[in-house]
Every structure is written in structure tokens, then in C-alpha cells.
Design a protein around this motif. Sequence first.
Motif: not given
Length: 606
Positions: A119-139
Motif C-alpha cells: 500500500e505504501l508503494l502504491r500510494t507513493v507512485y500513484t498519488t504522491p500528493q497524498e504521501t507524507t514524509l514518514p511514508m517516504f521514510c518507511e518505504l
Amino acid sequence: MSSSRTDSNSGSSCACGSGTWPSPPPLQSRSGSVAVNLDVRIESSEFSLSRSLNALLPQDVKLESIQDFRSSTESAISSIRIFARDSLPPYPVTAKAIDKFYLSTGQLFHILEEREARELLRTVYTTPQETTLPMFCELFATAAVGSQYDDLVPDAVKQSFLQTARFYLDDCLEADDFRAMRVLLLLAIFCVLDKRTACWKYIGQGLQSAHSRGIHLSDEPIAGYSKEEWIGWRKTWRSLVFLDSWLAGTLGLLPSVDPMIAQNCIEEKDYQDTGDSITSGLQLNLIKLGVLLGKILYNVFRNSTADLHVISDHMIQLEHWHEKLPAPLQLQALVSTEIEPTQKSMVYLMHCTYLTAIILLTRRVMVPLVSGDGIISDWLAAGQIKEAIAYAEVCVYASKQVAKVVGLLHSEKLLVKKCWMAIYPAFNAGLILLFHISQQALKGHHYDQFSEDVADAQKCISALEYCAQDDEASRCYLVILRPFRELLSRSPGEARDMLQPTESPQPQPTSPQSQWGSMYSVLADIDGIGRGATSSSPKSADSDSTRAPSSKRVRCDNSPVHDNPRWTDFHPLPSIHVQQPSVGDGGGRNPAKGMEGLEAFLRRVS
């Protein structure tokens, strides 16, 4: 090879390079979770063992000093990228790294559910505007660890994943203590072998983040978390507990988490129902091994001398762990049932860890025996010398079994060049076997008497040479083994031919820019199944307690002859009799029994 002499408790420089690496600082106490005196040094690291055995070699071959090492990312600096919403790496590259994570580390340790990572991978690549910095960190922390298990990924790519996670780490620490614990665990795993000071600090910070929320105090969730969520976070914390014990042993420190707290967490019923899942069974039983490793460090290495009663207690606990393994995790299952190659390699690694725990425990007896330590007189006076000798024999025997398992990993093309759970056991087993062989060679034994030991030692060396193509720690380990191999190269026959040291493997020069341009090459899979080598059981030992010790002494040019007898002075070696078992059935047990089953299995595999 030699280098400037450095005290084992002070800063040290890489035996293969330059610069200094100060000893890691002690962690700050955390109420209810950490033992006192965390700065106490114990003789549990592989460098401590190396120094002890190196000191017994002839003066003209031994290293002047053996020092810790560190790796450098300087060669990849020019190509390291920090990823952001508008500058992501190609999707297949990140997706492949996530795949590799769940085919390796994600099978051994519970860190985050695969569905969460997807889900992190999908969010970062399909809806990057919804991605938080902690999500980037985890992925990208997850991708960094996964990329280490694909030998085709260039270092610049791995370091870009890592540095992106580190860049956003502060935002993760600010946002959520538990997610910060998870990221810090991932960063620690990435650094576990070649940047241990950084790894130790990541572990300490991760434990502090988790303990600030009381994760170590209760299996009941705090406000705002469901029972399922709490169990998931507790499982992630337990993975951090395992790494804490494992790394503490390699650094010569005591674990940060009190073994009693760690013991309580694995006894919770919520963690016992693993069903038929090999993955959940691996994770649970590795955590149990981590708890036993912590106990060994606290109860066996913290004391200045080895107490054979304490060692026998812990040997029985290790044997009980082995006996209670579910059927899918027993080595026999690898030949009697169909199992995926990746899961097969994880089972091999779990058994490597088990055997390494036996080596850690029994080397506490072996080193004083081969060094002529004064405690030998106490064992003689107490009538315990034959039991001590038997533990030393178990140490060598366990090393032989590690060599066979590592050999299977290598021959079946399951060994990854950055696999710390194979590299560390291979070095420890190879070191002990090479020392054992060198003593036999110095005493004038014919090659046929230790040819099987030579073959086992070669399995460890071959694995390290393979890993050394990409791994700095493996290259430094080969430097430490070099004088033992040089000593054996003086022997006639096959021992000389098989163990003749060569130049340490060096990484192949590549252009960082061209590495970055060929990132799609990580899509290639590693496959192939090989065959293991045959093994044979060591000769049964004579248990006649009236046998008098031999007067033959181990001598070598320019080496001192100690007043106290050494382990190799006594022959034949008796079977172990555990005098005061403190666990389970109340009867005496043979701690080598579990390894006899392993030996029989390895013979069938061939």
C-alpha cells in the motif's frame, strides 16, 4: 599482514583500510528495560576470539594486531540521490526491492506486514500528493534492506534508498514513536555487519522510541490501539530485541533489553499460534534464539571465568529449543517436503544461528583450554576437566556443522553476498576449524587425520570469498584468517593446496553513473538448486574417566609453553555429562544429541 597495535578496548582501525572507529558508547538507561553497567565489556565478539587464537600462532605468521573494521560509502557519493515526490526512482526498481525484502529479511523478522508495504508503494507512485514524509521514510528504508538481497543492485542504488530514509528520519521521529521504531530497525539491519556503531545507535534509539510508549511492559494495548495492532507492534519490537542481543554479542557488550523482559514476551499466547506458516514459525523461533543469546551474554560472559554448571544449563535450554521446533522448520523437512528455495534458505539461516549460539556458549570453555588459562587448575581440582574438554569438542563439532550448512547455502546458489546471518557464522566456524587444523598440523598429524576438517574449513572460506566480492566485512574476515591458512600452507599434501591463501577478493570497478543508468537490471531473479557435500560424524569419544591425560604438549616456534595443560593435550575426548540440569525433565542430557541429527540429515542431503 600486520598493522599498528591497538588495545582491544580502545578505538581501532580497519585491518584492510585506514581511519579509526571508536568503541560504541553505552546506551542510556531506560527504566524497567535495560540492565545496568551497559559499558561493561565482555569477551564475546569475533574479534576477541580472533585475538585469542591468533596469539597462539607461531610468531612469524600471526598478525601483529587484529582490529575492527568499517566500510565507507565514499565511492558512491557522487551518484547518491535523495528521492522526493517529483524525483522517484523507476517503479520496477523499488517494487523489486520490496519483493526481495519479503523473500529475505521479511521472512525472518516481523517488521511490517507485506500488505502495508504494498500500500505504501502504491500510494507513493500513484498519488504522491497524498504521501507524507514518514511514508517516504518507511518505504525507502524497506527498499534499502531488500536491495541488499539482490546482488545485481549497484551500491549507488542501495545507498540512495538508505540516504532517502535517513533524510526523512527526523520527520518520522516527530510523527509516531512506533513507526520510528520500525524505521530504526530497518536502518539497523542495513548497517548490521559493516557499520556496527551506527547499527548499535539505531537499535538504542529504536528501543527508546518503543519503550517511551510502554511496549515492553504489557501485552495489553494502550489507548488508541486495537489488540491486533498492539500485537503487530509487539512483534516488531521483538525483532528489535533479537537484533539487540545478536549485535551486542558481536560488539562485546551486554544486551540493552533485560533477558527476563524478553523472555516474558515470547511466552505470550498471542504469539504461539503459528499454524502451518513457515514464516511465522521462523520469526517466533528466531526471537526465542535471540532471548537465549541474551541470556548467554548475561549469565556466561559477564563473569570473568566460565562456570561449567551455568554453561550446562544454557546448553540444555538450546537443546530444548531445537527439540521443540515444529516439523516444517526441522532440517529433515528440507528433503522430505517441497519447500520454496527462499524459505529453504531461511531455514538454513535459522539453524546457522542456532549452531552459532552453541559456538558462542562453548568457546567460553575452549579458549581457556587452548590458551592454558589458570582456570584449568580449578577444573582439574574440581574433577571437571573432562567435561570442559568435551565442551571444547562440541565447539569444534558445531563449527563443522555450520560449515556444512553454509556449504549447502553456497552450493545451492542460495547465498547472498550481503547476508550477515551467513557471513558471521561462516567466519566464526572457519576460524575455529582453521585453528583446530593448525594445531593438528603442528603436532605432526598426517593429513588423512584431519582431511574432513580441511574440507569443512574450505566451505567457510569459499563462502566468505564469494561474499567478499561485494562485502567489506567478508574481505576483512579473510585477512584475519590469512595467517591460519599460511601456517597450513606449509603442510604437505592437499591441506596446502586447498587452503593456500590468495589475494583477498576486491570489488570490481564500475562507474557510479553507469550503475545508475542500469537500474532495471535488478529485475533479474536468482535461482538454481545445487547439491550439498557429504559429511561424516566425528568419532565417538571415550568416556573412561580414569584415562590419564597425555603428556604431549602443543609447541610451535617462538610460542610460549604454558604451565597449565591445554585442551589439545588431552586425548581421547570424553562425552559430555551434564551434572546439574536446571531445565525440563530433571535428568542429565547430552548437548550434542541435536547435532547428531543434523549430521545425519546432512549426510542424507548429499
